[in-house]
Design a protein around this motif. Structure first.
Motif, PDB file in Angstrom:
ATOM      1  N   THR A 110       0.806  -1.216   0.000  1.00  0.00           N
ATOM      2  CA  THR A 110       0.000   0.000   0.000  1.00  0.00           C
ATOM      3  C   THR A 110       0.837   1.264   0.000  1.00  0.00           C
ATOM      4  N   GLY A 111       2.160   1.174   0.193  1.00  0.00           N
ATOM      5  CA  GLY A 111       2.959   2.380   0.338  1.00  0.00           C
ATOM      6  C   GLY A 111       2.581   3.137   1.594  1.00  0.00           C
ATOM      7  N   GLU A 112       2.483   2.448   2.719  1.00  0.00           N
ATOM      8  CA  GLU A 112       2.229   3.018   4.046  1.00  0.00           C
ATOM      9  C   GLU A 112       0.857   3.658   4.195  1.00  0.00           C
ATOM     10  N   ALA A 113      -0.176   3.014   3.682  1.00  0.00           N
ATOM     11  CA  ALA A 113      -1.537   3.546   3.813  1.00  0.00           C
ATOM     12  C   ALA A 113      -2.074   3.290   5.216  1.00  0.00           C
ATOM     13  N   LEU A 114      -2.985   4.208   5.674  1.00  0.00           N
ATOM     14  CA  LEU A 114      -3.648   4.033   6.966  1.00  0.00           C
ATOM     15  C   LEU A 114      -5.135   3.735   6.791  1.00  0.00           C
ATOM     16  N   TYR A 115      -5.677   4.032   5.610  1.00  0.00           N
ATOM     17  CA  TYR A 115      -7.102   3.832   5.365  1.00  0.00           C
ATOM     18  C   TYR A 115      -7.299   3.158   4.015  1.00  0.00           C
ATOM     19  N   TYR A 116      -8.420   2.503   3.859  1.00  0.00           N
ATOM     20  CA  TYR A 116      -8.838   2.077   2.530  1.00  0.00           C
ATOM     21  C   TYR A 116     -10.347   2.066   2.479  1.00  0.00           C
TER      22      TYR A 116
ATOM     23  N   GLN B  49      -4.927   9.744  -1.914  1.00  0.00           N
ATOM     24  CA  GLN B  49      -4.984   8.350  -2.346  1.00  0.00           C
ATOM     25  C   GLN B  49      -3.659   7.885  -2.920  1.00  0.00           C
ATOM     26  N   ILE B  50      -3.251   6.660  -2.571  1.00  0.00           N
ATOM     27  CA  ILE B  50      -1.960   6.147  -3.016  1.00  0.00           C
ATOM     28  C   ILE B  50      -2.112   5.185  -4.183  1.00  0.00           C
ATOM     29  N   LYS B  51      -3.075   4.274  -4.065  1.00  0.00           N
ATOM     30  CA  LYS B  51      -3.073   3.177  -5.028  1.00  0.00           C
ATOM     31  C   LYS B  51      -4.379   2.414  -4.944  1.00  0.00           C
ATOM     32  N   GLN B  52      -4.825   1.868  -6.058  1.00  0.00           N
ATOM     33  CA  GLN B  52      -5.995   0.993  -6.027  1.00  0.00           C
ATOM     34  C   GLN B  52      -5.551  -0.446  -6.230  1.00  0.00           C
ATOM     35  N   ILE B  53      -6.016  -1.345  -5.346  1.00  0.00           N
ATOM     36  CA  ILE B  53      -5.763  -2.773  -5.522  1.00  0.00           C
ATOM     37  C   ILE B  53      -7.126  -3.449  -5.492  1.00  0.00           C
ATOM     38  N   GLY B  54      -7.498  -4.120  -6.559  1.00  0.00           N
ATOM     39  CA  GLY B  54      -8.808  -4.764  -6.625  1.00  0.00           C
ATOM     40  C   GLY B  54      -9.901  -3.727  -6.431  1.00  0.00           C
ATOM     41  N   GLN B  55     -10.812  -3.975  -5.455  1.00  0.00           N
ATOM     42  CA  GLN B  55     -11.937  -3.068  -5.230  1.00  0.00           C
ATOM     43  C   GLN B  55     -11.572  -1.917  -4.295  1.00  0.00           C
ATOM     44  N   HIS B  56     -10.412  -1.982  -3.654  1.00  0.00           N
ATOM     45  CA  HIS B  56     -10.115  -1.023  -2.595  1.00  0.00           C
ATOM     46  C   HIS B  56      -9.155   0.079  -3.041  1.00  0.00           C
ATOM     47  N   ILE B  57      -9.470   1.311  -2.631  1.00  0.00           N
ATOM     48  CA  ILE B  57      -8.516   2.416  -2.802  1.00  0.00           C
ATOM     49  C   ILE B  57      -7.818   2.622  -1.464  1.00  0.00           C
TER      50      ILE B  57
ATOM     51  N   SER C  38      -1.326   3.316 -13.138  1.00  0.00           N
ATOM     52  CA  SER C  38      -0.499   4.320 -12.475  1.00  0.00           C
ATOM     53  C   SER C  38      -0.913   4.423 -11.010  1.00  0.00           C
ATOM     54  N   SER C  39       0.031   4.841 -10.172  1.00  0.00           N
ATOM     55  CA  SER C  39      -0.296   5.101  -8.777  1.00  0.00           C
ATOM     56  C   SER C  39      -1.197   6.330  -8.716  1.00  0.00           C
ATOM     57  N   LEU C  40      -1.892   6.525  -7.583  1.00  0.00           N
ATOM     58  CA  LEU C  40      -2.770   7.681  -7.432  1.00  0.00           C
ATOM     59  C   LEU C  40      -1.978   8.860  -6.871  1.00  0.00           C
ATOM     60  N   LYS C  41      -2.669  10.005  -6.710  1.00  0.00           N
ATOM     61  CA  LYS C  41      -1.969  11.266  -6.412  1.00  0.00           C
ATOM     62  C   LYS C  41      -1.198  11.263  -5.088  1.00  0.00           C
ATOM     63  N   GLY C  42      -1.683  10.511  -4.089  1.00  0.00           N
ATOM     64  CA  GLY C  42      -1.069  10.574  -2.766  1.00  0.00           C
ATOM     65  C   GLY C  42       0.209   9.775  -2.608  1.00  0.00           C
ATOM     66  N   ALA C  43       0.637   9.045  -3.653  1.00  0.00           N
ATOM     67  CA  ALA C  43       1.827   8.207  -3.512  1.00  0.00           C
ATOM     68  C   ALA C  43       3.065   9.072  -3.321  1.00  0.00           C
ATOM     69  N   SER C  44       4.051   8.581  -2.537  1.00  0.00           N
ATOM     70  CA  SER C  44       5.216   9.418  -2.255  1.00  0.00           C
ATOM     71  C   SER C  44       6.072   9.631  -3.504  1.00  0.00           C
TER      72      SER C  44
ATOM     73  N   HIS D 204       1.839   0.059 -11.288  1.00  0.00           N
ATOM     74  CA  HIS D 204       1.402  -1.154 -10.594  1.00  0.00           C
ATOM     75  C   HIS D 204       1.088  -2.181 -11.679  1.00  0.00           C
ATOM     76  N   VAL D 205       1.992  -3.160 -11.821  1.00  0.00           N
ATOM     77  CA  VAL D 205       1.886  -4.132 -12.918  1.00  0.00           C
ATOM     78  C   VAL D 205       1.322  -5.446 -12.376  1.00  0.00           C
ATOM     79  N   SER D 206       0.262  -5.956 -12.992  1.00  0.00           N
ATOM     80  CA  SER D 206      -0.286  -7.260 -12.594  1.00  0.00           C
ATOM     81  C   SER D 206      -0.065  -8.263 -13.710  1.00  0.00           C
ATOM     82  N   VAL D 207       0.327  -9.490 -13.340  1.00  0.00           N
ATOM     83  CA  VAL D 207       0.554 -10.526 -14.349  1.00  0.00           C
ATOM     84  C   VAL D 207      -0.088 -11.836 -13.887  1.00  0.00           C
TER      85      VAL D 207
END
Lengths: 249, 445
Positions: free
Chosen positions: A216-222, A238-246, B243-249, B254-257
């Motif tokens: 998650t890159g050090e996320a605290l919430y999703y 927001q850092i990243k979306q994985i599956g259904q969760h942001i 791509s990562s979202l705006k809050g990423a450091s 993000h590559v899925s295989v």
């Protein structure tokens, strides 16, 4: 006639010697700290037989086994590297005995055990990452399974990582149970899905997260953007979306 | 016949009514139990903030050091209990993190000053100011909490209603509680903006700075996909690159295989330079066919191949049929713990199934390895006399204040337990002590 008998006697002795030397003998592997299994049980038994290992025979190569092995290597003029390689194993076989059946029976019964010098065996142990007990891991696996069982594996590691990031954060409780049972923190806790029986994958995800993986890159919430009821959660970076969760900070 | 039906229906109705009433009673009872739990937590919180305020006030007037330490210790204990009380209230739906952060920081501050020998090192001018602002801020929180408390008692407000409204996503009937807590949170944010506790905070070693400074050309989605395939040791088909979202450091892909045998894997790669941040492969390994030792050598070779130079293994552990290893940068004879990666290997095929390198990139820098002021023997004198030292190394570690320190690392035992102890190589301070964990007996089966 006597000569023939003598030959047989010599032959039998040889067979016996060879057999005893290889009874329950080690496999070919080099055994290093952190390993589990049959070879470790034998290593601990033999080290205990020679008086170097004083703890329980539990089948996990932990620190006390490591020190025992190093002391053994030092006393017998072997290179002191804490690895049970070929020469160390041969030396152990020469100076100790190993009754595999006996040791395993005792381990199975969890009985106190005198044959190898008065110390106990215990049922086969397992490695756990520092700072967490098996029950902590189980509780977190329950939470991960309840929250993210339909998610890809990475998403499950991510949920476990969020729990750990919260434990480390000033703004949340400091224990796994505190974070998980905080009212309103996890939907799976609110609707009771946390008490579903987790599958082995959820537990693996928790172990990965404790061992340092944080997708998650050090996320605290999703949150799930389709079902999120709180408007506030959208304001988090927001850092990243994985599956259904942001996942967000 | 008709009377029979009438009677039967009447009986049925009566039974249903009794059943319904019992259900209602049971529900009512559970609600009361839950409500009492919330009420207890809330009133305890108010009380604890009261006492924090009083005790800090007393501490400010204290001249004797013999009294100051117990007062500060008391505040430290209360901040922790107040924090605990908040976590038992149904506030998960609203932001209350600033207030918790305030309590956490106050706890750190009072702990650090309370454990110190105030005779040799009295409170500094700055710390006195911090204590004053803690006093003022706790007064603000106290006032607001008391206002909420009065409303709760006066109007018989129930926390269970707040929790229910929140769970269903609608506004509760009476907003007093939520408004009150929002006001507190708003004030707490102002405190943290004013940053009264800045003085105790030092620059973090684990910062994103090094990560932001990584050099290299920007890579495309296609290149990211290709890079990811190089890391996976199976025939992989790329299913998505996001791509990562705006809050990423730092921005990353993000590559899925997926693999031929149904393996699922994903990886994060920085957009700038294409550095690997983290990846995991989801495959449950079959029965172990190689030793942990052989697997660690495979992991070592994997790291070398992908440009992680000069790393040595510092920890290894087997979990069923997976080996997990930590590799740490070694410069000359010194281990640099901040620059470590974790890697895992399946023990059936020896393939690498995961890498975690985010901290490695965050801490990566040119290290100046200075010659320590103390010799190994001198540092050893700082250890508890009952410990037997088994191994000694030189190492750089991050201490509690998040500073990187040159240390001697001693692995030692006292007959029953093993310890890892870091002694500062320049001044002999015990920087960190860890009790090394032994395996835990398996209870299951």
């Amino acid at each position: 006639m006597t000569k023939w008998k003598k030959q047989i006697a010599v032959f039998l002795t040889l067979v016996l010697l060879l057999a005893s030397g290889h009874a329950g003998a080690f496999s070919g592997q080099v055994i290093q700290r952190g390993a589990e299994g049959e070879d470790v049980i034998e290593l601990q038994s033999r080290l205990q037989y020679t008086g170097y290992y004083r703890n329980q025979i539990d089948g996990v190569f932990g620190w006390s086994t490591y020190w025992a092995l190093r002391n053994f290597q030092e006393s017998f003029g072997l290179p002191v590297d804490g690895l049970a390689g070929e020469s160390t194993k041969r030396k152990l076989e020469q100076v100790s005995q190993y009754d595999e059946q006996h040791v395993k029976n005792q381990m199975h019964k969890g009985k106190a055990f005198t044959y190898y010098g008065g110390t106990k065996t215990s049922a086969q142990s397992v490695n756990t990452p520092a700072g967490f007990s098996q029950n902590d891991i189980q509780l977190m696996a329950n939470a991960v399974y309840g929250e993210a069982r339909g998610e890809p594996y990475e998403g499950q590691v991510a949920v476990a990582a969020v729990i750990l990031n919260r434990i480390a954060s000033e703004s949340f409780p400091n224990t796994a149970s505190g974070v998980i049972f905080e009212p309103g923190a996890f939907t799976a806790v609110a609707d009771g899905q946390i008490w579903l029986t987790p599958n082995p994958q959820a537990k693996e995800a928790v172990l990965d997260a404790i061992n340092g993986w944080d997708p998650t890159g050090e996320a605290l919430y999703y949150f799930n953007p389709d079902t999120a009821t709180s408007g506030w959660i959208w304001s988090r970076p927001q850092i990243k979306q994985i599956g259904q969760h942001i996942f967000c900070e | 016949m008709r009377t029979f039906i009438t009677v039967a229906l009447a009986v049925l109705l009566a039974v249903t009514a009794v059943w319904g009433f019992r259900q209602h009673q049971a529900k009512q009872q559970l609600m009361v139990e839950a409500e009492n739990g919330y009420q207890q937590a809330f009133h305890e919180l108010v009380y604890q903030v009261d006492v924090i305020h009083d005790r800090t006030g007393e501490a400010l007037a204290m001249n004797s050091k013999a009294n100051l330490t117990p007062a500060l210790t008391d505040v430290w204990r209360l901040t922790s209990e107040a924090h605990n009380a908040i976590s038992r209230l149904p506030l998960g739906f609203m932001p209350f993190s600033k207030t918790e952060e305030f309590l956490g920081k106050s706890g750190d501050f009072t702990y650090n000053t309370a454990v110190r020998d105030l005779d040799t090192e009295p409170l500094t001018e700055k710390e006195y100011e911090q204590l004053e602002s803690l006093y003022k801020q706790s007064a603000d929180i106290q006032n607001d909490l008391r206002a909420v408390q009065m409303n709760v008692l006066d109007k018989n407000l129930r926390w269970t209603d707040v929790a229910h409204a929140a769970a269903n996503g609608d506004e509760p009937k009476d907003n007093t509680v939520i408004d009150g807590f929002n006001t507190i949170e708003k004030k707490a944010s102002e405190f943290s903006e004013a940053d009264v506790f800045k003085a105790t905070q030092v620059e973090k070693s684990v910062s994103d700075d090094a990560l932001k400074k990584l050099k290299g050309p920007m890579i495309s989605k296609k290149e990211a996909a290709q890079t990811a395939k190089d890391y996976f040791q199976f025939d992989a088909e790329v299913t998505s690159v996001n791509s990562s979202l705006k809050g990423a450091s730092v921005p990353f892909y993000h590559v899925s295989v997926t693999g031929q045998d149904g393996e699922e894997a994903s990886m994060d790669i920085t957009k700038k330079g294409g550095y690997p941040l983290t990846f995991t492969v989801n495959r449950t390994p079959g029965k172990s066919r190689m030793s942990l030792h052989d697997a660690s050598q495979k992991a070592d070779a994997f790291l070398k191949k992908h440009g992680f130079e000069g790393m040595v293994m510092t920890n290894s552990a087997q979990y069923d049929h997976t080996g997990v290893f930590t590799f740490t940068k070694k410069i000359k004879d010194t281990l640099v713990y901040p620059e470590s990666v974790t890697i895992k290997t399946a023990l059936d095929t020896g393939a690498v199934t995961g890498l975690e390198a985010q901290n490695y990139w965050k801490n990566k820098k040119e290290w100046k390895i200075s010659e320590p002021a103390l010799s190994e023997e001198e540092a050893k004198k700082e250890l508890h006399p009952k410990l037997t030292v088994m191994e000694t190394k030189k190492a750089i570690v991050t201490n509690e204040e998040m500073k990187d320190m040159m240390c001697y690392e001693f692995l030692a035992e006292n007959g029953t337990a093993s310890y890892r102890i870091f002694i500062n190589a320049d001044n002999g301070t015990e920087e960190r002590i860890e009790k090394l964990q032994e395996a835990e007996a398996g209870y299951a089966q």
